[in-house]
Design a protein around this motif. Structure first.
Motif, PDB file in Angstrom:
ATOM      1  N   ASP A 123      -1.224   6.657   1.318  1.00 16.29           N
ATOM      2  CA  ASP A 123      -2.820   7.013   1.156  1.00 16.29           C
ATOM      3  C   ASP A 123      -3.527   5.639   1.730  1.00 16.29           C
ATOM      4  OD1 ASP A 123      -2.533   5.600  -0.957  1.00 16.29           O
ATOM      5  OD2 ASP A 123      -3.045   7.001  -2.331  1.00 16.29           O
ATOM      6  N   GLY A 124      -3.042   4.669   1.901  1.00 16.58           N
ATOM      7  CA  GLY A 124      -3.895   3.353   2.357  1.00 16.58           C
ATOM      8  C   GLY A 124      -4.177   2.734   1.249  1.00 16.58           C
ATOM      9  N   LYS A 125      -3.940   3.335  -0.268  1.00 20.41           N
ATOM     10  CA  LYS A 125      -4.533   2.699  -1.391  1.00 20.41           C
ATOM     11  C   LYS A 125      -3.388   1.653  -1.818  1.00 20.41           C
ATOM     12  CE  LYS A 125      -7.357   6.477  -3.131  1.00 20.41           C
ATOM     13  NZ  LYS A 125      -7.419   7.590  -4.193  1.00 20.41           N
ATOM     14  N   LYS A 149       0.842  -1.181   0.107  1.00 24.63           N
ATOM     15  CA  LYS A 149      -0.003   0.060  -0.089  1.00 24.63           C
ATOM     16  C   LYS A 149       1.031   1.278   0.038  1.00 24.63           C
ATOM     17  CE  LYS A 149      -4.108  -2.122   1.092  1.00 24.63           C
ATOM     18  NZ  LYS A 149      -3.837  -3.229   0.593  1.00 24.63           N
TER      19      LYS A 149
END
Length: 224
Positions: A146-148, A143
């Motif tokens: 941004d956690g994406k 990831k």
């Protein structure tokens, strides 16, 4: 320059009874691009020691200048036979990380927590990350800040669905590289099947297939 190359330790081609592993050209060509540029190259794999060579990459028609050079290079062969155990590797001190392909990474490196952590560390510190052919499989779980998914919104390439179909392994592999990169939000691009095609997005370099190995390594080097 200190470059970390991470190879697969997986040698079983699904349930076919056939062997797989890393693809010789995808290791040899980048290895010499880095070495010839004066870089220190450290090799690692999940199990350490000698990584399994995909026998299909060692046939007469798969040989290139780089594989021929490797076969006559005792020092390089010794390097390869003694890869470090991936879990013992810290990102500290390395300027870039590069993953050669072969089908092996689809099974082990794609799911490897140590690899995931290294990739996320290199990405968060804005250091170059490269992967060629099936090795973009390693971007399945990492990831971004941004956690994406790390590849989300990034231009990427990797082994195409049509190339996988061409080698008859669509129903053997645990997932298709092209489909996974798209599912993770990557802006997937491709060139002609089996021709060199490499894309760079920021510090992320991906190559489509074995023919892309040398160019991918050169583009990674250009970021250092």
């Amino acid at each position: 320059m200190n470059i970390l190359m991470v190879l697969t330790s997986h040698d079983k081609l699904g349930d076919t009874g056939n062997k797989t592993g890393f693809w010789l050209e995808e290791f040899a060509a980048p290895y010499y691009v880095f070495k010839d540029a004066g870089a220190n190259v450290t090799l690692a794999s999940p199990k350490g020691g000698q990584p399994p060579l995909d026998p299909s990459s060692d046939t007469d028609d798969a040989q290139t200048d780089a594989t021929t050079r490797f076969k006559g290079d005792d020092a390089a062969q010794k390097d390869l036979a003694n890869t470090e155990v991936l879990s013992t590797i810290s990102a500290d001190g390395f300027d870039a990380i590069f993953y050669p392909g072969g089908h092996g990474p689809l099974w082990d490196l794609a799911e490897d927590g140590d690899s995931k952590k290294l990739i996320e560390t290199f990405a968060s510190s804005d250091r170059p990350i490269g992967a060629v052919c099936h090795a973009p499989a390693v971007f399945k779980h990492p990831k971004g800040a941004d956690g994406k998914p790390l590849v989300s919104g990034k231009t990427v390439t990797g082994f195409t669905n049509t190339e996988e179909e061409g080698v008859g392994l669509t129903d053997v592999v645990p997932f298709l590289v092209e489909d996974m990169l798209k599912a993770n939000g990557g802006d997937y691009k491709k060139g002609d099947d089996w021709a060199s095609f490499v894309v760079t997005d920021g510090k992320l370099v991906t190559g489509q297939n074995p023919a892309s190995s040398e160019e991918a390594a050169q583009k990674l080097l250009a970021l250092l």
